[in-house]
Design an enzyme around this catalytic site. Structure first.
Site, PDB file in Angstrom:
ATOM      1  N   ASP A  77      -2.434   2.215  -1.497  1.00 47.69           N
ATOM      2  CA  ASP A  77      -1.533   3.328  -1.142  1.00 47.69           C
ATOM      3  C   ASP A  77      -1.151   3.280   0.342  1.00 47.69           C
ATOM      4  OD1 ASP A  77      -0.049   5.585  -1.623  1.00 47.69           O
ATOM      5  OD2 ASP A  77      -1.748   6.978  -1.540  1.00 47.69           O
ATOM      6  N   HIS A 132       6.585  -1.972   1.140  1.00 45.62           N
ATOM      7  CA  HIS A 132       6.158  -2.585  -0.123  1.00 45.62           C
ATOM      8  C   HIS A 132       6.087  -4.100   0.018  1.00 45.62           C
ATOM      9  CE1 HIS A 132       6.233   1.244  -2.024  1.00 45.62           C
ATOM     10  NE2 HIS A 132       7.545   1.387  -2.025  1.00 45.62           N
ATOM     11  N   LEU A 146     -12.063 -15.748 -10.700  1.00 44.81           N
ATOM     12  CA  LEU A 146     -11.789 -14.311 -10.538  1.00 44.81           C
ATOM     13  C   LEU A 146     -10.801 -13.831 -11.605  1.00 44.81           C
ATOM     14  CD1 LEU A 146     -11.823 -11.774  -8.451  1.00 44.81           C
ATOM     15  CD2 LEU A 146      -9.610 -12.669  -7.749  1.00 44.81           C
TER      16      LEU A 146
HETATM   17  C1  IPE Z   1      -1.057   5.802  -6.635  1.00 42.21           C
HETATM   18  O1  IPE Z   1      -0.348   6.085  -5.489  1.00 42.21           O
HETATM   19  C2  IPE Z   1      -0.340   4.738  -7.439  1.00 42.21           C
HETATM   20  C3  IPE Z   1      -0.365   3.387  -6.893  1.00 42.21           C
HETATM   21  C4  IPE Z   1      -0.987   3.002  -5.822  1.00 42.21           C
HETATM   22  C5  IPE Z   1       0.365   2.414  -7.665  1.00 42.21           C
HETATM   23  P1  IPE Z   1       0.723   7.263  -5.397  1.00 42.21           P
HETATM   24  O2  IPE Z   1       1.291   7.210  -4.037  1.00 42.21           O
HETATM   25  O3  IPE Z   1       1.678   7.158  -6.530  1.00 42.21           O
HETATM   26  O4  IPE Z   1      -0.193   8.545  -5.620  1.00 42.21           O
HETATM   27  P2  IPE Z   1       0.055  10.070  -5.216  1.00 42.21           P
HETATM   28  O5  IPE Z   1       1.406  10.452  -5.755  1.00 42.21           O
HETATM   29  O6  IPE Z   1       0.022  10.152  -3.727  1.00 42.21           O
HETATM   30  O7  IPE Z   1      -1.061  10.814  -5.851  1.00 42.21           O
HETATM   31  C1  IPE Z   2       1.772   2.516  -2.555  1.00 48.14           C
HETATM   32  O1  IPE Z   2       2.455   2.989  -1.455  1.00 48.14           O
HETATM   33  C2  IPE Z   2       2.632   1.710  -3.496  1.00 48.14           C
HETATM   34  C3  IPE Z   2       2.947   2.408  -4.742  1.00 48.14           C
HETATM   35  C4  IPE Z   2       2.575   3.610  -5.091  1.00 48.14           C
HETATM   36  C5  IPE Z   2       3.738   1.668  -5.720  1.00 48.14           C
HETATM   37  P1  IPE Z   2       3.356   4.293  -1.516  1.00 48.14           P
HETATM   38  O2  IPE Z   2       4.742   3.886  -1.905  1.00 48.14           O
HETATM   39  O3  IPE Z   2       2.767   5.322  -2.389  1.00 48.14           O
HETATM   40  O4  IPE Z   2       3.335   4.739  -0.004  1.00 48.14           O
HETATM   41  P2  IPE Z   2       3.167   6.219   0.540  1.00 48.14           P
HETATM   42  O5  IPE Z   2       1.977   6.798  -0.131  1.00 48.14           O
HETATM   43  O6  IPE Z   2       4.417   6.945   0.215  1.00 48.14           O
HETATM   44  O7  IPE Z   2       2.961   6.022   2.001  1.00 48.14           O
HETATM   45 MG    MG Z   3       1.496   6.871  -2.096  1.00 52.30          MG
END
Ligand code: IPE
Ligand code: IPE
Ligand code: MG
Length: 247
Positions: free
Chosen positions: A18, A35, A129
């Site tokens: 995240d 990303h 792995l």
């Molecule tokens: C969780 O992250 C999903 C992934 C890392 C793929 P999100 O960014 O979607 O989660 P919330 O919305 O902050 O809970």
């Molecule tokens: C994690 O990073 C990737 C996915 C959930 C696919 P985020 O896109 O959720 O990044 P933040 O949480 O908005 O910073």
């Molecule tokens: Mg996120």
């Protein structure tokens, strides 16, 4: 768990990757670049996990709730997964990595599904792995799909309701055959599971780190593995770690 280099290494590490968006925001960049940078971290982390002796690494790449994001961002994430598999599959295969995909497959684009199946098929016999990619994955959805399949078996007379227990449930989940995660790591400072491996996380050790995913490094990973080795996992029983006499 296994003992590698005299350390207790978790057999299965699962990561909620995240913070890509916030990493980019902090640099005045578009979320997409966050990303993209995150994919590089994936490569490093897969390598580090293998080197550390971890046997299963699960990465949360796209949740069933991430469909709530703008279409452009969803397209970017799908494109990155495609590019990752196209570019890295041969190398993963060479490194003896076995790829498994968990998540709902029904409503996935055909091009994505084809690539995911190709990755699983190509690496099926590998013995190194196991890289589990959670894509279009949500724990509640997974449990509901498992319940629906169990109900079908019962309705067809092939299974008695009294035969349903936790072990059987395990066999109906997307993670069938994969041991429960020993360690779940979430980056970006959020302290929640966001619908990730809720059933399987029953006795996982949880670690939340403030670093955004693109800043996660093999060094930090090793540090967390060291922290894991010091945890006392009791599974409801009494500690097996040595305690002073009289305590
Ligand atoms: C969780 O992250 C999903 C992934 C890392 C793929 P999100 O960014 O979607 O989660 P919330 O919305 O902050 O809970
Ligand atoms: C994690 O990073 C990737 C996915 C959930 C696919 P985020 O896109 O959720 O990044 P933040 O949480 O908005 O910073
Ligand atoms: Mg996120």
């Amino acid at each position: 768990m296994s003992i590698a280099e005299n350390r207790i290494v978790p057999e299965h590490v699962a990561i909620i990757m995240d913070g890509n968006g916030r990493w980019a925001n902090a640099r005045g960049l578009p979320r997409t670049l966050g990303h993209r940078s995150g994919v590089e971290t994936v490569r490093e982390t897969v390598k580090a996990a293998g080197e550390a002796g971890v046997q299963y690494l699960t990465l949360f790449a796209f949740s069933s709730e991430n469909w709530r994001r703008p279409p452009d961002e969803i397209n970017e994430l799908f494109g990155l997964l495609k590019a990752f598999i196209r570019r890295d599959l041969a190398e993963l295969h060479k490194a003896n990595v076995k790829v498994r995909i968990i998540g709902e497959r029904e409503n996935l684009r055909v091009d994505i599904l084809t690539l995911l199946l190709e990755a699983e098929e190509t690496t099926r016999e590998n013995t190194g792995l196991t890289l589990v990619i959670a894509f279009n994955y949500g724990s509640r959805d997974e449990i509901a799909r498992a319940a629906a399949r169990l109900a079908t078996e019962v309705a067809a007379g092939r299974l008695k309701p009294s035969e349903i227990n936790a072990d059987l449930m395990n066999q109906y989940l997307d993670t069938a055959g994969i041991p429960d995660p020993d360690l779940i790591i979430r980056t970006s400072g959020e302290e929640r599971l966001s619908n990730f491996l809720l059933w399987q996380a029953a006795y996982a050790e949880l670690m939340f780190v403030p670093d955004f995913w693109p800043d996660f490094s093999p060094e930090l990973f090793k540090e967390l593995l060291d922290r894991f080795a010091k945890r006392d996992r009791r599974y409801g029983a009494l500690s097996t770690k040595a305690v002073a006499v009289g305590q």
